[in-house]
Design a protein around this motif. Sequence first.
Motif, mmCIF file in Angstrom:
data_model
loop_
_atom_site.group_PDB
_atom_site.id
_atom_site.type_symbol
_atom_site.label_atom_id
_atom_site.label_comp_id
_atom_site.label_asym_id
_atom_site.label_seq_id
_atom_site.Cartn_x
_atom_site.Cartn_y
_atom_site.Cartn_z
ATOM 1 N N PHE A 147 33.935 3.441 6.975
ATOM 2 C CA PHE A 147 35.425 2.495 7.050
ATOM 3 C C PHE A 147 36.628 3.031 6.775
ATOM 4 C CE2 PHE A 147 39.128 0.868 5.004
ATOM 5 C CZ PHE A 147 40.025 -0.516 5.676
ATOM 6 N N GLY A 148 35.934 4.749 6.348
ATOM 7 C CA GLY A 148 37.067 5.747 7.133
ATOM 8 C C GLY A 148 37.780 5.994 7.803
ATOM 9 N N VAL A 149 36.927 5.681 9.014
ATOM 10 C CA VAL A 149 37.245 6.208 10.876
ATOM 11 C C VAL A 149 38.075 4.557 10.814
ATOM 12 C CG1 VAL A 149 36.471 5.818 13.009
ATOM 13 C CG2 VAL A 149 35.058 6.950 11.796
ATOM 14 N N VAL A 150 37.945 4.130 10.547
ATOM 15 C CA VAL A 150 38.809 2.397 9.995
ATOM 16 C C VAL A 150 40.608 3.190 10.598
ATOM 17 C CG1 VAL A 150 39.502 0.143 10.450
ATOM 18 C CG2 VAL A 150 37.210 0.604 11.011
ATOM 19 N N ALA A 151 40.542 3.423 8.801
ATOM 20 C CA ALA A 151 41.501 3.727 7.353
ATOM 21 C C ALA A 151 42.224 4.923 8.750
ATOM 22 C CB ALA A 151 40.934 4.228 6.566
ATOM 23 N N ARG A 152 41.840 6.107 8.906
ATOM 24 C CA ARG A 152 42.375 6.625 9.263
ATOM 25 C C ARG A 152 43.429 6.420 10.699
ATOM 26 N NH1 ARG A 152 37.437 9.842 8.210
ATOM 27 N NH2 ARG A 152 37.137 9.406 9.890
ATOM 28 N N ASP A 153 42.295 5.533 11.512
ATOM 29 C CA ASP A 153 43.231 4.868 13.362
ATOM 30 C C ASP A 153 44.625 4.259 12.829
ATOM 31 O OD1 ASP A 153 43.113 4.215 15.102
ATOM 32 O OD2 ASP A 153 41.477 3.251 16.240
ATOM 33 N N ALA A 154 44.000 3.275 11.705
ATOM 34 C CA ALA A 154 45.123 2.445 10.831
ATOM 35 C C ALA A 154 46.600 2.788 10.376
ATOM 36 C CB ALA A 154 44.714 1.404 9.960
ATOM 37 N N LEU A 155 46.413 4.694 9.674
ATOM 38 C CA LEU A 155 46.904 5.174 9.364
ATOM 39 C C LEU A 155 47.585 5.664 11.003
ATOM 40 C CD1 LEU A 155 48.993 6.412 6.905
ATOM 41 C CD2 LEU A 155 46.784 8.030 7.365
ATOM 42 N N GLN A 156 46.808 6.301 11.233
ATOM 43 C CA GLN A 156 47.802 7.067 12.361
ATOM 44 C C GLN A 156 48.500 6.355 13.532
ATOM 45 O OE1 GLN A 156 44.215 8.057 14.579
ATOM 46 N NE2 GLN A 156 43.609 9.829 13.331
ATOM 47 N N THR A 157 48.081 4.709 13.288
ATOM 48 C CA THR A 157 49.002 3.899 14.468
ATOM 49 C C THR A 157 50.042 3.523 13.944
ATOM 50 O OG1 THR A 157 46.232 2.943 15.452
ATOM 51 C CG2 THR A 157 48.613 1.794 14.891
ATOM 52 N N LEU A 158 49.700 3.353 12.400
ATOM 53 C CA LEU A 158 51.893 2.761 12.046
ATOM 54 C C LEU A 158 52.612 3.706 12.147
ATOM 55 C CD1 LEU A 158 50.141 0.427 8.686
ATOM 56 C CD2 LEU A 158 50.994 -0.223 10.565
ATOM 57 N N LEU A 159 52.053 4.921 12.186
ATOM 58 C CA LEU A 159 53.539 5.990 12.499
ATOM 59 C C LEU A 159 53.452 6.473 13.342
ATOM 60 C CD1 LEU A 159 51.192 8.695 9.088
ATOM 61 C CD2 LEU A 159 53.852 6.525 9.436
ATOM 62 N N TYR A 160 53.087 5.679 14.458
ATOM 63 C CA TYR A 160 52.583 6.284 15.755
ATOM 64 C C TYR A 160 52.782 7.614 16.588
ATOM 65 C CZ TYR A 160 55.720 1.456 15.622
ATOM 66 O OH TYR A 160 55.578 0.435 15.363
ATOM 67 N N TYR A 161 51.566 8.123 15.789
ATOM 68 C CA TYR A 161 50.272 9.195 16.492
ATOM 69 C C TYR A 161 49.515 9.618 17.244
ATOM 70 C CZ TYR A 161 48.131 10.771 11.908
ATOM 71 O OH TYR A 161 48.110 10.978 11.375
ATOM 72 N N SER A 162 49.379 7.545 16.777
ATOM 73 C CA SER A 162 47.874 7.841 17.686
ATOM 74 C C SER A 162 47.913 8.391 18.797
ATOM 75 C CB SER A 162 47.507 6.472 17.770
ATOM 76 O OG SER A 162 48.059 6.135 18.808
ATOM 77 N N ASN A 163 48.319 8.302 20.039
ATOM 78 C CA ASN A 163 47.950 9.399 21.370
ATOM 79 C C ASN A 163 47.824 11.139 20.909
ATOM 80 O OD1 ASN A 163 51.000 10.314 20.462
ATOM 81 N ND2 ASN A 163 51.704 10.444 21.913
ATOM 82 N N PHE A 164 48.299 11.683 20.143
ATOM 83 C CA PHE A 164 47.961 13.110 19.844
ATOM 84 C C PHE A 164 46.076 13.255 19.285
ATOM 85 C CE2 PHE A 164 52.823 13.452 18.402
ATOM 86 C CZ PHE A 164 53.551 13.535 19.160
ATOM 87 N N THR A 165 45.469 11.681 18.837
ATOM 88 C CA THR A 165 44.738 12.287 18.729
ATOM 89 C C THR A 165 43.285 11.917 19.786
ATOM 90 O OG1 THR A 165 44.437 9.615 17.813
ATOM 91 C CG2 THR A 165 45.129 11.178 15.882
ATOM 92 N N LYS A 166 43.966 11.739 20.656
ATOM 93 C CA LYS A 166 42.974 11.928 21.749
ATOM 94 C C LYS A 166 43.568 12.477 22.938
ATOM 95 C CE LYS A 166 43.941 7.035 21.074
ATOM 96 N NZ LYS A 166 44.017 6.982 19.538
ATOM 97 N N LEU A 167 44.166 13.395 22.785
ATOM 98 C CA LEU A 167 44.620 14.939 23.726
ATOM 99 C C LEU A 167 43.089 15.479 23.843
ATOM 100 C CD1 LEU A 167 48.077 15.564 22.496
ATOM 101 C CD2 LEU A 167 47.444 13.869 24.684
ATOM 102 N N TYR A 168 42.663 15.979 23.362
ATOM 103 C CA TYR A 168 40.849 16.964 24.068
ATOM 104 C C TYR A 168 39.674 16.058 22.603
ATOM 105 C CZ TYR A 168 44.904 20.113 24.557
ATOM 106 O OH TYR A 168 45.651 20.761 25.357
ATOM 107 N N ASN A 169 39.054 16.416 23.541
ATOM 108 C CA ASN A 169 37.809 15.988 23.265
ATOM 109 C C ASN A 169 37.385 14.078 22.146
ATOM 110 O OD1 ASN A 169 36.378 18.367 23.189
ATOM 111 N ND2 ASN A 169 38.212 19.203 20.668
ATOM 112 N N TYR A 170 37.836 13.909 23.088
ATOM 113 C CA TYR A 170 38.595 11.906 22.981
ATOM 114 C C TYR A 170 36.952 11.512 23.224
ATOM 115 C CZ TYR A 170 39.862 7.187 22.276
ATOM 116 O OH TYR A 170 40.486 6.020 21.911
ATOM 117 N N ILE A 171 36.392 10.766 22.348
ATOM 118 C CA ILE A 171 34.414 10.427 22.473
ATOM 119 C C ILE A 171 34.952 9.363 22.558
ATOM 120 C CG2 ILE A 171 32.235 10.051 22.752
ATOM 121 C CD1 ILE A 171 32.599 13.504 21.076
ATOM 122 N N TYR A 172 35.452 8.072 21.397
ATOM 123 C CA TYR A 172 34.523 7.174 21.521
ATOM 124 C C TYR A 172 36.329 6.548 20.693
ATOM 125 C CZ TYR A 172 32.753 2.185 20.938
ATOM 126 O OH TYR A 172 32.081 0.487 21.325
#
Length: 368
Positions: free
Chosen positions: A103-128
Motif C-alpha cells: 500500500f506504500g506505493v498507493v499512498a505515495r501516489d496519492a500524496l503526489q497527486t494531492l500536492l500536484y507534483y506527480s508529473n515530476f516523478t515521471k520525468l526519468y525512469n518511469y516504468i509502471y
Amino acid sequence: MSVSKNHSPLYFPALDGVRGWMALGVLVAHVHLAWFPGAMVLMELFFVISGFLITSIVWRGVQGGAGVDLLVFWQRRLQRLMPALVCVVALCSVVAWTVVPDFGVVARDALQTLLYYSNFTKLYNYIYPGPFAQSWSLAVEEQFYLLWPVLFFAFYKGHLRRWQAASVLVALALACMAWRYHLIAQGAPWSRLYYALDTRMDAFVVGGLLALWYPRLSAWSQGRWAHGLLSLAACAFLVLVLWGTPKELAYFYWQQTAAVLTAALLVLLLASPRVGMFQWLCSLPVSKFLGRRCYSLYLWHWPVIWILLMLRPWPEADKPWLLALVLPLTVLLSMGSYRWCERPFMRQRRALAQAAQAPALALAPGVA
C-alpha cells in the motif's frame, strides 16, 4: 451554416463538449492503447483550451482596471479542482488498500497527486503507472495556474497594452520550443519532454495568445473563407490525432508544434459565433453532458482501470470486456462526484466571484 444569436463571451458550450469526447477518447486509449495510439495528441488541445479560458479571465481583469487578485484566483481554482480530487483519491485509496500487497506505493501516489507534483516523478525512469497516474496532467495545469496569473499581474503593474503582452507571450512560446529542441539535442528521454511544464508551456501560451486577440479573431472567424480555413485546420488536427506518433521522441520535433497550432485554430472554430458542423456536434446535449463531467470522468477512469487490472489479468482478447465494464462504471461515478462534489463548490465559487465583482466561469482542467 448560421451565426449564433445567443453567443456569450463567458461560456463556450462546444469547448465543454469537445473536452467530454476527448475524455472518453483517453479512457479508450488507457484501456488498450492499440485502439487509439494517437490519443495523447489530445493533450495539446486540452492545454490550449486551458490557456484560452484562463487568460480570458485574467485579461478581462487587467483590461477592466481591477487587476489580478492572486489569492482569489488561486482560491477559486482550488475550490473547483480539489473537492472531486480528494473524493476520488480517498475512495480509490481505500479500495486499493484491499487489492495490493504494497500500500506504500498507493499512498505515495496519492500524496503526489494531492500536492500536484506527480508529473515530476515521471520525468526519468518511469516504468509502471500507479492508481493515480493520470494526475500528471492535473499537476502540469495546476503549476500553470500558479504561474500564469503572476505574469498577468506583472502586465497589469507594468501597464502593458495588448500587443505588448502578446509580444511577451510569443517570446515565451518560442523560448519553450527552443528549450525543447535543446533537451532533445542533449539526449533527454521522451518522458522528460512529455510530462514537464517547461516543455509543454507553448500550448498554454498559444491558448493565451488566442484569448488576447479573440475579440478581433471572433469577428474574422465569421467570414465564409475564414470558417472554411478553420474547418480545414480542425481536420488537420484530427489527422494528427489519428496518425501522429506521440509515443516517439520524434513527435517533439514538429508534430507537437503542428498539433498546438491546429488545436488553437480548432478552439477558435468552436468558440466562433458562427455555428458550423464541428461546433454543432460538440454542442449536442450528449456532448455537453459529457463535457460538464469531463473532469470527474478523467479523475475516475484510470483508478477504475488500475484496480480492475490489479484484480485479474486482462489479455488482449478480453480488453473489449474491460472497456464494457470501465465505461459505464466511470460514467456513473463521474455523475455522482459531479453532483455531490463539484457542483456545491462551483456554487461557492460563483458567490466568491460575485463578491469580488469578477466573472464566474466554471472550468474543467485538461486530461490525459
